[in-house]
Design an enzyme around this catalytic site. Structure first.
Site, PDB file in Angstrom:
ATOM      1  CB  CYS A   8      11.754  -7.889  69.345  1.00 16.18           C
ATOM      2  SG  CYS A   8      10.631  -7.101  70.495  1.00 16.18           S
ATOM      3  CB  CYS A  80       6.916  -9.068  71.372  1.00 18.90           C
ATOM      4  SG  CYS A  80       7.394  -8.766  69.670  1.00 18.90           S
ATOM      5  CB  CYS A  87       8.593 -14.240  62.078  1.00 19.93           C
ATOM      6  SG  CYS A  87       9.358 -13.002  61.064  1.00 19.93           S
TER       7      CYS A  87
END
Length: 139
Positions: A8, A80, A87
């Site tokens: 996240c 999210c 990433c």
């Protein structure tokens, strides 16, 4: 045993909630890790709503994804859009990537009860997702 990373933005709410449920549902079938592209500390409201559902995440820590670069993950779950965008490539080549953009309960506004209601709503969404993930990917 499978290695699963939940990723996240700040590793404070959504990934911590998912971490708690994945550990509860997977048992000894997987090593569960959670991290953020940043670290914001574990949100006390996330701890509270998980306690309401019988899961204690009060001992969890907020970890940066770079702490886990040496772990060969089988699954990476981004919870999210920000984490997915920041990433897009994870060094674990064999990891199967999963994504679900859960609302951020930390951004909820209103009365204290309205904010907690949003935390519970998102918690329940994450619980259902994690239950399905374990059934589909770890059985």
């Amino acid at each position: 045993m499978k290695n699963v990373l939940v990723l996240c933005t700040g590793n404070s709410c959504r990934s911590q909630i998912a971490d708690g449920y994945l550990k509860a549902f997977a048992g000894n079938r997987a090593n569960i890790y959670s991290a953020g592209v940043e670290t914001h500390g574990v949100n006390p409201k996330a701890i509270a709503v998980m306690k309401e559902d019988g899961i204690d995440i009060s001992g969890n820590t907020s970890n940066n994804v770079n702490e886990y670069l040496g772990i060969p993950f089988d699954h990476v779950i981004t919870v999210c859009d920000n984490a997915l965008e920041r990433c897009p490539v994870f060094p674990s080549d064999k990891a199967v990537k999963h994504h679900y953009n859960f609302p951020d309960p930390a951004k909820a506004t209103g009365s204290a009860e309205e904010v907690m209601a949003e935390f519970r709503r998102v918690r329940d969404m994450i619980r259902d997702y994690c239950r399905n993930f374990v059934e589909e990917q770890l059985n």
